[in-house]
Scaffold this motif. Structure first.
Motif, mmCIF file in Angstrom:
data_model
loop_
_atom_site.group_PDB
_atom_site.id
_atom_site.type_symbol
_atom_site.label_atom_id
_atom_site.label_comp_id
_atom_site.label_asym_id
_atom_site.label_seq_id
_atom_site.Cartn_x
_atom_site.Cartn_y
_atom_site.Cartn_z
ATOM 1 N N LYS A 65 0.802 -1.228 0.000
ATOM 2 C CA LYS A 65 0.000 0.000 0.000
ATOM 3 C C LYS A 65 0.836 1.280 0.000
ATOM 4 C CE LYS A 65 -4.013 2.139 2.214
ATOM 5 N NZ LYS A 65 -5.034 2.015 3.296
ATOM 6 N N PRO A 66 1.991 1.324 0.714
ATOM 7 C CA PRO A 66 2.797 2.552 0.657
ATOM 8 C C PRO A 66 3.165 2.969 -0.765
ATOM 9 C CG PRO A 66 3.588 1.125 2.415
ATOM 10 C CD PRO A 66 2.575 0.334 1.640
ATOM 11 N N PHE A 67 3.194 2.006 -1.691
ATOM 12 C CA PHE A 67 3.486 2.308 -3.083
ATOM 13 C C PHE A 67 2.233 2.716 -3.843
ATOM 14 C CE2 PHE A 67 6.837 -0.641 -1.801
ATOM 15 C CZ PHE A 67 7.971 0.011 -2.237
ATOM 16 N N TRP A 68 1.257 1.813 -3.921
ATOM 17 C CA TRP A 68 0.139 2.064 -4.824
ATOM 18 C C TRP A 68 -0.794 3.173 -4.369
ATOM 19 C CZ3 TRP A 68 -4.372 1.264 -2.326
ATOM 20 C CH2 TRP A 68 -4.504 0.222 -1.400
ATOM 21 N N GLN A 95 7.831 -1.580 6.792
ATOM 22 C CA GLN A 95 7.125 -0.298 6.755
ATOM 23 C C GLN A 95 8.104 0.861 6.938
ATOM 24 O OE1 GLN A 95 3.797 -0.067 6.210
ATOM 25 N NE2 GLN A 95 3.838 2.170 6.220
ATOM 26 N N ALA A 96 9.022 0.701 7.889
ATOM 27 C CA ALA A 96 10.010 1.761 8.131
ATOM 28 C C ALA A 96 10.908 1.961 6.917
ATOM 29 C CB ALA A 96 10.848 1.414 9.362
ATOM 30 N N MET A 97 11.215 0.867 6.215
ATOM 31 C CA MET A 97 12.068 0.946 5.033
ATOM 32 C C MET A 97 11.389 1.760 3.935
ATOM 33 S SD MET A 97 14.157 -2.210 3.319
ATOM 34 C CE MET A 97 12.778 -3.059 2.565
ATOM 35 N N GLN A 98 10.077 1.646 3.817
ATOM 36 C CA GLN A 98 9.352 2.407 2.797
ATOM 37 C C GLN A 98 9.265 3.890 3.147
ATOM 38 O OE1 GLN A 98 9.103 0.443 0.298
ATOM 39 N NE2 GLN A 98 9.670 -1.120 1.790
ATOM 40 N N GLU A 99 9.279 4.172 4.441
ATOM 41 C CA GLU A 99 9.121 5.558 4.876
ATOM 42 C C GLU A 99 10.433 6.336 4.851
ATOM 43 O OE1 GLU A 99 7.367 5.172 8.716
ATOM 44 O OE2 GLU A 99 5.385 4.604 7.943
ATOM 45 N N GLU A 100 11.563 5.625 4.890
ATOM 46 C CA GLU A 100 12.863 6.318 4.905
ATOM 47 C C GLU A 100 13.365 6.578 3.494
ATOM 48 O OE1 GLU A 100 17.406 6.052 6.659
ATOM 49 O OE2 GLU A 100 16.079 4.327 6.858
ATOM 50 N N VAL A 101 13.309 7.813 3.088
ATOM 51 C CA VAL A 101 13.818 8.217 1.775
ATOM 52 C C VAL A 101 15.262 8.663 1.956
ATOM 53 C CG1 VAL A 101 13.552 9.808 -0.154
ATOM 54 C CG2 VAL A 101 11.523 8.921 1.015
ATOM 55 N N THR A 115 15.552 -3.844 -0.619
ATOM 56 C CA THR A 115 15.578 -5.182 -0.032
ATOM 57 C C THR A 115 16.196 -5.096 1.362
ATOM 58 O OG1 THR A 115 17.791 -5.789 -0.820
ATOM 59 C CG2 THR A 115 15.953 -6.151 -2.347
ATOM 60 N N PHE A 116 15.978 -6.118 2.163
ATOM 61 C CA PHE A 116 16.557 -6.122 3.510
ATOM 62 C C PHE A 116 18.084 -6.157 3.491
ATOM 63 C CE2 PHE A 116 12.244 -7.776 4.685
ATOM 64 C CZ PHE A 116 11.868 -6.680 5.462
ATOM 65 N N PRO A 117 18.726 -6.931 2.603
ATOM 66 C CA PRO A 117 20.193 -6.855 2.538
ATOM 67 C C PRO A 117 20.692 -5.459 2.152
ATOM 68 C CG PRO A 117 19.443 -8.911 1.568
ATOM 69 C CD PRO A 117 18.215 -8.085 1.817
ATOM 70 N N GLN A 118 19.975 -4.756 1.278
ATOM 71 C CA GLN A 118 20.363 -3.382 0.952
ATOM 72 C C GLN A 118 20.247 -2.488 2.188
ATOM 73 O OE1 GLN A 118 18.139 -1.855 -2.366
ATOM 74 N NE2 GLN A 118 19.430 -2.871 -3.876
ATOM 75 N N LEU A 119 19.192 -2.687 2.971
ATOM 76 C CA LEU A 119 19.012 -1.908 4.202
ATOM 77 C C LEU A 119 20.160 -2.179 5.169
ATOM 78 C CD1 LEU A 119 17.230 -0.025 5.922
ATOM 79 C CD2 LEU A 119 16.042 -2.062 6.758
#
Length: 318
Positions: A65-68, A95-101, A115-119
């Motif tokens: 949902k954070p995307f669409w 969710q936190a990953m989507q919110e952090e720009v 992705t989680f490895p990128q995070l």
């Protein structure tokens, strides 16, 4: 077997387009992932299948949902990471990953971990003076390092940004290329320039380079220097010799940060020459203060075809 049905109402046409993806590729990926049948009609997504398949699809759509909801593009990697978050109970982290720009490029596009490895890689760079990132093409190794480096430079955390890579021939010989030395080595440094142009106006880069704020140079130019108050990115590190790797790692000065990236499977060194990156991974793996991050084909964020190419070469090597 009992069949279940559910209709998911999307708020507007942009949301429906974002969720469906180009040529409904996202719906195909969701269907393949969950086993459910998905049909989009206008702003209504109709889902049918077993109760488990329908529930899983509903969970995934909500996770995305954070995307669409804002009409943002959804990739296959986003869907895969959402699945992983649901399977491992990491929804809050997702969710936190989507919110952090992390940043916005010059086109205004938001840059964030996909992705989680990128995070994990991003967090390692932020908390370690020296970080190694090893993985195949297209996983964002150099790109994410450049994002963090430019942001740190622009916020005055460091005085200089230094990008370097070994000028190792990948089929061509330097001597046969036209021009003077700088013109000969520029093609090898082009990927680093490309990363800079994503975030800094092209007309500002020459001035920053003239003042020494940004330096893009072959690895050999690092010899004999001490890099203080600098953010250093060593790219294509699989093409360093062990001696070159030791040389550049020992250039790290006070108040500096270094990120070393490479793909051990794509070395252009002679067959009898060990890769400095492979040797460093073996020797430094347990040294305190150094972080090692490993990305894989599941972290590829380029054209989906790149992931399939990487996988095909991996399978052929088995």
């Amino acid at each position: 077997m009992t069949e279940a049905f559910k209709t998911i109402h999307l708020p507007n046409a942009n949301s429906a387009i974002a969720l469906a993806g180009d040529r409904e590729e996202n719906l195909k990926t969701l269907a393949k992932t969950t086993g459910a049948v998905l049909v989009l009609r206008g702003q209504e997504l109709m889902v049918s299948g077993t109760p488990k398949q329908v529930d899983r699809t509903n969970e995934l759509v909500n996770a995305l949902k954070p995307f669409w909801k804002d009409g943002k593009r959804i990739s296959k990697v986003d869907i895969r990471t959402a699945c992983q978050a649901l399977d491992t109970g990491r929804q809050v982290e997702w969710q936190a990953m989507q919110e952090e720009v992390l940043a916005r490029n010059r086109r205004g596009e938001e840059i964030r971990a996909k992705t989680f490895p990128q995070l994990q890689y991003i967090q390692a760079v932020r908390t370690h003076d020296l970080t190694f990132c090893i993985g195949p093409a297209g996983t964002g190794k150099t790109y994410l390092a450049a994002v963090l480096a430019v942001q740190a430079l622009l916020s005055d955390q460091y005085e200089r940004l230094i990008l370097t890579r070994p000028a190792v021939e990948a089929g061509e010989k330097l001597g046969f290329l036209p021009g003077d030395l700088q013109q000969k080595i520029d093609p090898f440094l082009r990927p680093l320039y490309d990363a800079l142009y994503e975030f800094i106006d092209t007309d500002k880069i020459p001035s920053l380079m003239e003042r020494g704020v940004i330096e893009v140079a072959p690895l050999a130019y690092m010899r004999g220097r001490t890099l203080n108050n600098s953010f250093v990115i060593v790219d294509e590190a699989q093409n360093t010799t062990p001696a070159q790797m030791k040389m550049v790692l020992t250039r790290l000065g006070f108040r500096s940060r270094m990120v070393v990236t490479g793909d051990i499977t794509q070395t252009d060194l002679p067959l009898n020459q060990q890769s400095g990156l492979a040797v460093a991974q073996k020797i430094l793996q347990r040294v305190e203060g150094i972080a090692f991050c490993n990305l894989s084909k599941t972290d590829v964020v380029r054209n989906p075809l790149v992931e399939r190419i990487v996988a095909a070469y991996e399978n052929d090597a088995l």
